[in-house]
Design a protein around this motif. Structure first.
Motif, PDB file in Angstrom:
ATOM      1  N   GLN A 170      63.159 -92.704  63.755  1.00 25.33           N
ATOM      2  CA  GLN A 170      61.945 -91.909  63.950  1.00 25.33           C
ATOM      3  C   GLN A 170      61.397 -92.075  65.361  1.00 25.33           C
ATOM      4  OE1 GLN A 170      58.799 -91.932  61.139  1.00 25.33           O
ATOM      5  NE2 GLN A 170      60.063 -91.082  59.501  1.00 25.33           N
ATOM      6  N   ALA A 171      61.430 -93.286  65.869  1.00 22.61           N
ATOM      7  CA  ALA A 171      60.948 -93.527  67.228  1.00 22.61           C
ATOM      8  C   ALA A 171      61.785 -92.742  68.242  1.00 22.61           C
ATOM      9  CB  ALA A 171      60.989 -95.021  67.548  1.00 22.61           C
ATOM     10  N   LEU A 172      63.106 -92.724  68.055  1.00 21.27           N
ATOM     11  CA  LEU A 172      63.986 -91.982  68.956  1.00 21.27           C
ATOM     12  C   LEU A 172      63.781 -90.476  68.800  1.00 21.27           C
ATOM     13  CD1 LEU A 172      67.267 -94.081  68.609  1.00 21.27           C
ATOM     14  CD2 LEU A 172      65.801 -93.908  70.626  1.00 21.27           C
ATOM     15  N   GLN A 173      63.528 -90.028  67.571  1.00 20.08           N
ATOM     16  CA  GLN A 173      63.314 -88.602  67.364  1.00 20.08           C
ATOM     17  C   GLN A 173      62.064 -88.117  68.087  1.00 20.08           C
ATOM     18  OE1 GLN A 173      62.180 -87.122  63.414  1.00 20.08           O
ATOM     19  NE2 GLN A 173      63.787 -85.579  63.596  1.00 20.08           N
ATOM     20  N   TYR A 174      61.007 -88.918  68.088  1.00 19.19           N
ATOM     21  CA  TYR A 174      59.804 -88.519  68.798  1.00 19.19           C
ATOM     22  C   TYR A 174      60.043 -88.435  70.303  1.00 19.19           C
ATOM     23  CZ  TYR A 174      57.356 -89.240  64.380  1.00 19.19           C
ATOM     24  OH  TYR A 174      56.944 -89.167  63.068  1.00 19.19           O
ATOM     25  N   VAL A 175      60.917 -89.291  70.822  1.00 21.16           N
ATOM     26  CA  VAL A 175      61.294 -89.203  72.240  1.00 21.16           C
ATOM     27  C   VAL A 175      62.037 -87.894  72.495  1.00 21.16           C
ATOM     28  CG1 VAL A 175      62.726 -90.232  74.052  1.00 21.16           C
ATOM     29  CG2 VAL A 175      61.393 -91.712  72.536  1.00 21.16           C
ATOM     30  N   ILE A 176      62.945 -87.548  71.584  1.00 21.28           N
ATOM     31  CA  ILE A 176      63.710 -86.306  71.721  1.00 21.28           C
ATOM     32  C   ILE A 176      62.784 -85.103  71.640  1.00 21.28           C
ATOM     33  CG2 ILE A 176      65.453 -84.859  70.602  1.00 21.28           C
ATOM     34  CD1 ILE A 176      66.834 -87.483  69.719  1.00 21.28           C
ATOM     35  N   TRP A 177      61.858 -85.102  70.687  1.00 28.97           N
ATOM     36  CA  TRP A 177      60.933 -83.976  70.555  1.00 28.97           C
ATOM     37  C   TRP A 177      60.081 -83.811  71.815  1.00 28.97           C
ATOM     38  CZ3 TRP A 177      58.619 -84.272  64.895  1.00 28.97           C
ATOM     39  CH2 TRP A 177      59.653 -84.010  63.984  1.00 28.97           C
ATOM     40  N   GLU A 178      59.634 -84.919  72.367  1.00 35.44           N
ATOM     41  CA  GLU A 178      58.827 -84.845  73.588  1.00 35.44           C
ATOM     42  C   GLU A 178      59.624 -84.217  74.735  1.00 35.44           C
ATOM     43  OE1 GLU A 178      56.335 -87.853  76.594  1.00 35.44           O
ATOM     44  OE2 GLU A 178      57.315 -88.632  74.783  1.00 35.44           O
ATOM     45  N   ARG A 179      60.892 -84.570  74.843  1.00 38.08           N
ATOM     46  CA  ARG A 179      61.733 -84.012  75.912  1.00 38.08           C
ATOM     47  C   ARG A 179      62.031 -82.537  75.672  1.00 38.08           C
ATOM     48  NH1 ARG A 179      66.143 -88.801  77.384  1.00 38.08           N
ATOM     49  NH2 ARG A 179      64.613 -90.477  77.699  1.00 38.08           N
ATOM     50  N   LEU A 180      62.224 -82.145  74.404  1.00 35.18           N
ATOM     51  CA  LEU A 180      62.459 -80.736  74.100  1.00 35.18           C
ATOM     52  C   LEU A 180      61.238 -79.894  74.473  1.00 35.18           C
ATOM     53  CD1 LEU A 180      64.260 -80.944  70.619  1.00 35.18           C
ATOM     54  CD2 LEU A 180      65.267 -80.236  72.795  1.00 35.18           C
ATOM     55  N   GLU A 181      60.063 -80.423  74.240  1.00 40.20           N
ATOM     56  CA  GLU A 181      58.843 -79.704  74.607  1.00 40.20           C
ATOM     57  C   GLU A 181      58.713 -79.578  76.122  1.00 40.20           C
ATOM     58  OE1 GLU A 181      55.914 -82.007  72.576  1.00 40.20           O
ATOM     59  OE2 GLU A 181      56.091 -80.884  70.696  1.00 40.20           O
ATOM     60  N   LYS A 182      59.171 -80.587  76.848  1.00 34.12           N
ATOM     61  CA  LYS A 182      59.155 -80.504  78.312  1.00 34.12           C
ATOM     62  C   LYS A 182      60.134 -79.459  78.825  1.00 34.12           C
ATOM     63  CE  LYS A 182      57.596 -85.237  79.251  1.00 34.12           C
ATOM     64  NZ  LYS A 182      57.938 -86.544  79.872  1.00 34.12           N
ATOM     65  N   LEU A 183      61.153 -79.144  78.025  1.00 30.21           N
ATOM     66  CA  LEU A 183      62.119 -78.108  78.395  1.00 30.21           C
ATOM     67  C   LEU A 183      61.626 -76.705  78.030  1.00 30.21           C
ATOM     68  CD1 LEU A 183      65.504 -79.805  77.379  1.00 30.21           C
ATOM     69  CD2 LEU A 183      64.649 -79.382  79.697  1.00 30.21           C
ATOM     70  N   GLY A 184      60.427 -76.620  77.484  1.00 26.77           N
ATOM     71  CA  GLY A 184      59.851 -75.309  77.189  1.00 26.77           C
ATOM     72  C   GLY A 184      59.965 -74.890  75.740  1.00 26.77           C
ATOM     73  N   LEU A 185      60.377 -75.785  74.860  1.00 23.73           N
ATOM     74  CA  LEU A 185      60.426 -75.464  73.440  1.00 23.73           C
ATOM     75  C   LEU A 185      59.133 -75.918  72.770  1.00 23.73           C
ATOM     76  CD1 LEU A 185      63.434 -75.188  74.229  1.00 23.73           C
ATOM     77  CD2 LEU A 185      64.012 -76.083  71.955  1.00 23.73           C
ATOM     78  N   LYS A 186      58.735 -75.209  71.750  1.00 21.56           N
ATOM     79  CA  LYS A 186      57.535 -75.591  70.999  1.00 21.56           C
ATOM     80  C   LYS A 186      57.878 -75.729  69.516  1.00 21.56           C
ATOM     81  CE  LYS A 186      55.832 -70.867  70.252  1.00 21.56           C
ATOM     82  NZ  LYS A 186      54.673 -69.960  70.376  1.00 21.56           N
ATOM     83  N   LYS A 187      57.125 -76.583  68.855  1.00 17.95           N
ATOM     84  CA  LYS A 187      57.367 -76.829  67.437  1.00 17.95           C
ATOM     85  C   LYS A 187      56.609 -75.808  66.601  1.00 17.95           C
ATOM     86  CE  LYS A 187      55.862 -80.715  65.740  1.00 17.95           C
ATOM     87  NZ  LYS A 187      55.765 -82.155  65.418  1.00 17.95           N
ATOM     88  N   GLU A 188      57.318 -75.194  65.658  1.00 14.41           N
ATOM     89  CA  GLU A 188      56.718 -74.268  64.704  1.00 14.41           C
ATOM     90  C   GLU A 188      56.909 -74.820  63.297  1.00 14.41           C
ATOM     91  OE1 GLU A 188      54.980 -71.594  65.163  1.00 14.41           O
ATOM     92  OE2 GLU A 188      55.220 -71.330  67.324  1.00 14.41           O
ATOM     93  N   LEU A 189      55.951 -74.533  62.418  1.00 17.19           N
ATOM     94  CA  LEU A 189      55.989 -75.040  61.059  1.00 17.19           C
ATOM     95  C   LEU A 189      56.350 -73.922  60.087  1.00 17.19           C
ATOM     96  CD1 LEU A 189      52.756 -77.261  61.059  1.00 17.19           C
ATOM     97  CD2 LEU A 189      55.065 -77.835  61.837  1.00 17.19           C
ATOM     98  N   LEU A 190      57.270 -74.245  59.170  1.00 19.86           N
ATOM     99  CA  LEU A 190      57.680 -73.305  58.127  1.00 19.86           C
ATOM    100  C   LEU A 190      57.196 -73.812  56.777  1.00 19.86           C
ATOM    101  CD1 LEU A 190      61.377 -72.585  59.235  1.00 19.86           C
ATOM    102  CD2 LEU A 190      59.273 -71.451  59.987  1.00 19.86           C
ATOM    103  N   PRO A 191      56.878 -72.890  55.858  1.00 19.94           N
ATOM    104  CA  PRO A 191      56.963 -71.434  56.002  1.00 19.94           C
ATOM    105  C   PRO A 191      55.972 -70.902  57.027  1.00 19.94           C
ATOM    106  CG  PRO A 191      55.849 -72.025  53.958  1.00 19.94           C
ATOM    107  CD  PRO A 191      56.397 -73.293  54.522  1.00 19.94           C
ATOM    108  N   LEU A 192      56.297 -69.740  57.573  1.00 13.59           N
ATOM    109  CA  LEU A 192      55.462 -69.157  58.625  1.00 13.59           C
ATOM    110  C   LEU A 192      54.017 -69.035  58.165  1.00 13.59           C
ATOM    111  CD1 LEU A 192      57.751 -66.334  60.075  1.00 13.59           C
ATOM    112  CD2 LEU A 192      57.160 -68.527  61.106  1.00 13.59           C
ATOM    113  N   GLY A 193      53.125 -69.339  59.063  1.00 14.58           N
ATOM    114  CA  GLY A 193      51.709 -69.277  58.752  1.00 14.58           C
ATOM    115  C   GLY A 193      51.111 -70.617  58.382  1.00 14.58           C
ATOM    116  N   THR A 194      51.935 -71.652  58.267  1.00 13.91           N
ATOM    117  CA  THR A 194      51.431 -72.980  57.934  1.00 13.91           C
ATOM    118  C   THR A 194      50.700 -73.565  59.140  1.00 13.91           C
ATOM    119  OG1 THR A 194      53.260 -73.360  56.400  1.00 13.91           O
ATOM    120  CG2 THR A 194      52.040 -75.290  57.147  1.00 13.91           C
ATOM    121  N   SER A 195      49.458 -73.965  58.939  1.00 15.11           N
ATOM    122  CA  SER A 195      48.677 -74.573  60.018  1.00 15.11           C
ATOM    123  C   SER A 195      48.183 -75.968  59.648  1.00 15.11           C
ATOM    124  CB  SER A 195      47.484 -73.684  60.377  1.00 15.11           C
ATOM    125  OG  SER A 195      46.672 -73.451  59.243  1.00 15.11           O
ATOM    126  N   ASP A 196      48.070 -76.217  58.357  1.00 20.66           N
ATOM    127  CA  ASP A 196      47.606 -77.515  57.876  1.00 20.66           C
ATOM    128  C   ASP A 196      48.802 -78.468  57.777  1.00 20.66           C
ATOM    129  OD1 ASP A 196      46.427 -79.686  56.727  1.00 20.66           O
ATOM    130  OD2 ASP A 196      45.664 -78.640  54.956  1.00 20.66           O
TER     131      ASP A 196
END
Length: 445
Positions: free
Chosen positions: A62-88
């Motif tokens: 999990q610690a390594l995954q958060y590092v990977i996610w942070e780097r993906l966001e720096k590359l211009g990717l954003k996290k989206e939640l499914l199903p579409l429309g989920t905000s909570d």
């Protein structure tokens, strides 16, 4: 009367989801090393108790995954939640990553990772070992794709969608989804409970299985985030090939997508072509616009088979499209890492097809066959010839006569070894019988 209370059970071990607190750091080569000895990688077997080892790996991954996610966001990717429309984020949801500017892209690459991996991870053996975080994760693939052109008339890089095929089990306490392996290693009521059980509370709407997730990506995510005329390139890894090909094989689905999907790269997938029923999908699309990359000892890019398969190799080639070596001899999870250059170059080749022309795989003349090695072993393929058969009959006759003489077995059957408990006075008798391969059944004495 002895009674053990629940409070008397050993507590489940707990480890912080933090590299430094776990005793590791990321060195200048992007590799995870131990703080107390920088020459060492991640140490899994640090305890004799398996549960302690699994719980440590759970926090480490999990610690390594958060590092990977942070780097993906720096590359211009954003996290989206499914199903579409989920905000909570307290409600069950599955995260995916998409390019932040995907709505403007004329070409989109959709990557369906392995069904056993965490989102963003290709191979933990590379992420936490030799090779490093970028190489062992989707970061290397995303970085390479961002250097490509969308088409011959569009020099901007393609948009990217990273589906989440592995983490589909909702973990309420952590407010996130986990893979099956991670869910089993998640905190339990005690260290000696059997496992965490998947129930209705762990299901995510329209994304509770890999098959449902594929349908959600095609039917809702891609139409929602991309332009209607954007071309789609697909990469499937390992078991994801089964679900994606199964989905696209449906006639109604294929009629919807056939004009948008440019190509399909099957990396480590082994879905047999005879399970596909849609003739247009198999004989037009797979044959002409798909390629498979398999684990093989051959150099990356070597043609192993054409669309019809290759009977001269033990490698499974009945996939319905040309089959190439990925250059990875052992592990499906590292096939995209080893063969990324040839795989992504092919996607670029398809994308750069001049406007007005339709890409088609060239004809491949395949001469490949498994190598034959010299060996001193006898040629057992001729065991049925008359000479060998005669020798076999003669040996059986000699054995039967010997068994009859030495065991007084009137049927002349080959004796079986039967291990029985014996008394001290029968030790010598057993030793004598063992010489001829039989132990007397003491129950018959």
């Amino acid at each position: 009367m002895f009674r053990r209370k629940w409070s008397g059970l050993p507590a489940d071990p707990n480890f912080p989801v933090d590299l430094a607190k776990l005793g590791y750091f990321i060195n200048e080569d992007d590799e995870v090393r131990a703080i107390d000895n920088p020459d060492n990688y991640f140490h899994f077997f640090f305890n004799r108790n398996t549960r302690w080892n699994e719980r440590q790996r759970y926090s480490m991954n999990q610690a390594l995954q958060y590092v990977i996610w942070e780097r993906l966001e720096k590359l211009g990717l954003k996290k989206e939640l499914l199903p579409l429309g989920t905000s909570d984020t307290n409600k069950p949801h599955v995260p995916i990553f998409i390019s932040s500017d995907i709505a403007t892209k004329s070409r989109v690459v959709v990557i369906f990772g392995e069904t056993v991996q965490d989102l963003g991870v290709l191979a933990h053996r590379i992420v936490g070992g030799p090779g490093g975080i970028n190489k062992g994760s989707m970061i290397s693939v995303v970085s390479a794709l961002q250097k490509q052109c969308s088409s011959s008339s569009d020099s901007t890089p393609p948009g990217i969608i990273l589906a989440n095929m592995g983490e589909l089990i909702w973990y309420p306490e952590g407010k996130r989804t986990l893979s099956r392996t991670a869910f089993a290693a998640a905190p339990m009521q005690s260290a000696v409970h059997y496992t965490n059980v998947v129930g209705k509370s762990n299901m995510v709407e329209r994304n509770s299985t890999a098959r449902m997730h594929v349908g959600h990506i095609f039917q809702e995510v891609i139409p929602h985030f991309t332009k209607d005329n954007a071309k789609i390139d697909i990469i499937v890894l390992g078991g994801s090939a089964d679900y994606v090909e199964e989905f696209l094989d449906l006639p109604l689905i294929w009629n919807t997508w056939k004009n948008r999907i440019s190509c399909l790269a099957i990396v480590g997938g082994l879905y047999p072509v005879w399970d596909l029923k849609n003739d247009e999908f198999v004989n037009v699309f797979l044959r002409n616009k798909a390629r498979a990359y398999v684990t093989s000892v051959e150099p990356a890019g070597m043609v192993i088979s054409g669309p019809e398969g290759n009977p001269k190799t033990t490698t499974f080639t009945q996939i319905g499209c040309p089959v190439f070596s990925s250059g990875e001899p052992n592990y499906t999870e590292t096939a995209l890492i080893t063969g990324s250059e040839i795989i992504l170059d092919w996607l670029q080749e398809v994308a750069m097809t001049p406007e007005g022309k339709d890409y088609t795989n060239p004809y491949f003349h395949v001469d490949f066959a498994d190598p034959v090695f010299d060996t001193d072993e006898p040629d057992w393929s001729k065991w049925q010839n008359e000479e060998v058969a005669g020798q076999k009959d003669e040996n059986d006759k000699i054995w039967t006569e010997q068994a009859h003489n030495e065991t007084s077995n009137p049927q002349g059957e080959k004796p079986n070894i039967v291990m029985l408990q014996r008394g001290e006075d029968k030790v010598q008798t057993k030793k004598e019988n063992m010489k001829i391969g039989k132990v007397e059944d003491e129950n018959k004495n």
